[in-house]
Write an enzyme that holds these catalytic residues in place. Structure first.
Site, mmCIF file in Angstrom:
data_model
loop_
_atom_site.group_PDB
_atom_site.id
_atom_site.type_symbol
_atom_site.label_atom_id
_atom_site.label_comp_id
_atom_site.label_asym_id
_atom_site.label_seq_id
_atom_site.Cartn_x
_atom_site.Cartn_y
_atom_site.Cartn_z
ATOM 1 N N ARG A 72 -31.445 24.944 57.443
ATOM 2 C CA ARG A 72 -30.648 25.457 58.563
ATOM 3 C C ARG A 72 -31.551 26.133 59.605
ATOM 4 O O ARG A 72 -31.161 27.077 60.271
ATOM 5 C CB ARG A 72 -29.574 26.418 58.055
ATOM 6 C CG ARG A 72 -28.542 25.733 57.144
ATOM 7 C CD ARG A 72 -27.345 26.624 56.850
ATOM 8 N NE ARG A 72 -26.408 25.988 55.950
ATOM 9 C CZ ARG A 72 -25.431 25.170 56.334
ATOM 10 N NH1 ARG A 72 -25.299 24.874 57.607
ATOM 11 N NH2 ARG A 72 -24.602 24.636 55.458
ATOM 12 N N GLU A 73 -32.764 25.630 59.713
ATOM 13 C CA GLU A 73 -33.713 26.124 60.705
ATOM 14 C C GLU A 73 -33.150 25.929 62.116
ATOM 15 O O GLU A 73 -32.735 24.835 62.488
ATOM 16 C CB GLU A 73 -35.046 25.382 60.566
ATOM 17 C CG GLU A 73 -36.072 25.713 61.631
ATOM 18 C CD GLU A 73 -36.568 27.144 61.545
ATOM 19 O OE1 GLU A 73 -36.519 27.854 62.572
ATOM 20 O OE2 GLU A 73 -37.007 27.548 60.443
ATOM 21 N N ASP A 133 -16.489 18.845 57.638
ATOM 22 C CA ASP A 133 -15.413 19.578 58.326
ATOM 23 C C ASP A 133 -14.749 18.772 59.435
ATOM 24 O O ASP A 133 -13.681 19.151 59.911
ATOM 25 C CB ASP A 133 -15.951 20.886 58.908
ATOM 26 C CG ASP A 133 -16.331 21.893 57.840
ATOM 27 O OD1 ASP A 133 -15.705 21.863 56.761
ATOM 28 O OD2 ASP A 133 -17.254 22.695 58.067
ATOM 29 N N GLY A 176 -13.738 24.715 55.261
ATOM 30 C CA GLY A 176 -13.256 24.722 56.639
ATOM 31 C C GLY A 176 -13.210 26.135 57.175
ATOM 32 O O GLY A 176 -12.187 26.804 57.051
ATOM 33 N N ARG A 254 -1.875 30.930 40.432
ATOM 34 C CA ARG A 254 -3.289 30.806 40.097
ATOM 35 C C ARG A 254 -4.034 30.157 41.268
ATOM 36 O O ARG A 254 -3.478 29.340 41.995
ATOM 37 C CB ARG A 254 -3.478 29.948 38.840
ATOM 38 C CG ARG A 254 -2.894 30.573 37.590
ATOM 39 C CD ARG A 254 -3.700 31.795 37.141
ATOM 40 N NE ARG A 254 -3.175 32.360 35.902
ATOM 41 C CZ ARG A 254 -2.248 33.298 35.833
ATOM 42 N NH1 ARG A 254 -1.699 33.770 36.964
ATOM 43 N NH2 ARG A 254 -1.835 33.766 34.669
ATOM 44 N N ILE A 261 -18.361 21.374 45.545
ATOM 45 C CA ILE A 261 -18.000 20.074 44.962
ATOM 46 C C ILE A 261 -17.650 19.080 46.068
ATOM 47 O O ILE A 261 -17.911 17.883 45.951
ATOM 48 C CB ILE A 261 -16.818 20.242 43.989
ATOM 49 C CG1 ILE A 261 -17.272 20.985 42.725
ATOM 50 C CG2 ILE A 261 -16.205 18.894 43.620
ATOM 51 C CD1 ILE A 261 -16.148 21.324 41.780
ATOM 52 N N ARG A 263 -19.045 18.664 48.846
ATOM 53 C CA ARG A 263 -20.226 18.149 49.540
ATOM 54 C C ARG A 263 -20.997 17.116 48.708
ATOM 55 O O ARG A 263 -21.814 16.380 49.238
ATOM 56 C CB ARG A 263 -21.203 19.287 49.852
ATOM 57 C CG ARG A 263 -20.771 20.232 50.926
ATOM 58 C CD ARG A 263 -21.969 21.106 51.313
ATOM 59 N NE ARG A 263 -21.633 22.113 52.286
ATOM 60 C CZ ARG A 263 -21.561 21.907 53.592
ATOM 61 N NH1 ARG A 263 -21.781 20.699 54.063
ATOM 62 N NH2 ARG A 263 -21.260 22.883 54.414
#
Length: 335
Positions: A72-73, A133, A176, A254, A261, A263
């Site tokens: 994520r540079e 997303d 999201g 619950r 998962i 991704r």
């Protein structure tokens, strides 16, 4: 012609299929040389670049993750008051020294912003939208989205059986932060209540919807929530909604958080084909000298849009979207 290719930001299914689409088209059809840049834009800072050939591309179509690695540079972002190296200048020097005629950037919104800045700095850039997303502006669909929705929908289907057996409310949290596309599509495919970051919700109305389902002889509910919905007290979305529902209705509730998962794993057939088409079109843009553009799906056609129009924008769910309109007609609660 020499082109460099990098993958930046979060991983998702279909990246390797895109790399394959770019490289095979470049090598086989146009006779270009292709170089893989490791770890996103960090690879340009570290000069971590390797040649790619046919043998490098074997077995990529169904492989998750990215063979080039990612990071994520954000080389153009400077922290206030911090003294740092001139990262853009280092990248430009690497590109010149390596003799790269174009950089292909595969990534989401952050990557598109950086790619646009590289283009402004005079680098020949072509980008490809990648995100589960589906919030990259300018394209109808980004590869990775269909795979994530398929995974989420499968999880929802599995929760139906346990919710029915125990007569519980099950809250499932999907990814999201700002855009609720995964929650919308997977929720419409298998949920009863759908909560999105773009649409305000009233917990009392959610409770009423669950109670009304009970009155109609449906003793359980599936609530699909996007992780980015507003909560109180810093709680995770699923935890907050589950606690509020149990308080409002008295029903045992619950929560399940899918997390990363969504991704992982192999891309769906749709994403493999979309990634292949987008990768091939990116190479065509390079061959035609059409730089500073992002590949985009418009309807059923692969086109491109100027990077300058994409950077800094988000594609969000709107209340007039046909899935929301139809969902409300069918009694789906959006909060």
């Amino acid at each position: 012609m020499k082109i460099g290719i990098l993958t930046s930001g979060g991983d998702c299914p279909g990246i390797n299929a895109t790399i394959r689409g770019v490289c095979k088209t470049a090598i086989n059809h146009y006779g270009m040389e292709v170089y893989g840049i490791h770890s996103g834009f960090r690879g340009l800072l570290d000069n971590d670049i390797v040649p790619l050939d046919e043998s490098s591309l074997t077995g990529l179509l169904n492989l998750g993750g990215t063979i080039l690695g990612t990071s994520r540079e954000k080389p153009f972002k400077r922290k206030a008051g911090a003294v740092s190296e001139n990262k853009p200048a280092i990248m430009l020097q690497t590109i010149r020294e390596r003799g790269l005629d174009c950089i292909v950037c595969i990534g989401g919104n952050g990557t598109q912003k950086t790619a646009a800045k590289l283009a402004e700095a005079g680098v020949n850039v072509v980008s490809i939208p990648k995100t589960i997303d589906n919030d990259v502006w300018g394209t109808d669909v980004s590869f990775g989205f269909d795979s994530a929705v398929t995974i989420a929908t499968d999880a929802i289907d599995r929760l139906h059986s346990t919710a029915s057996a125990h007569q519980r409310v099950m809250v499932i949290e999907v990814m999201g932060h700002k855009a609720g596309w995964i929650a919308l599509h997977s929720g419409m495919a298998g949920g009863d209540i759908i909560l999105l970051p773009e649409i305000p919700f009233d917990i009392h109305r959610i409770g009423d919807a669950i109670i009304n389902r009970l009155k109609k002889g449906k003793p359980y509910s599936i609530v699909v929530v996007a992780e980015g919905i507003p909560t109180i007290g810093g709680k995770k979305a699923a935890q907050y909604i589950a606690e509020e529902i149990e308080y409002e209705t008295g029903f045992e509730t619950r929560e399940t958080v899918l997390g990363y998962i969504q991704r992982g794993g192999s891309p769906t057939a749709y994403d493999r084909n979309l990634a292949t088409r987008m990768g091939g079109h990116a190479t065509e843009l390079i061959a035609q000298g059409m730089f500073g553009r992002m590949v985009a799906l418009k309807g059923n056609t692969i086109e491109s849009v100027p990077l300058s129009e994409v950077a800094g924008k988000l594609k969000l769910v709107t209340e007039d979207h046909d899935l929301i309109v139809q969902g409300r007609r069918m009694g789906i609660c959006f909060g």
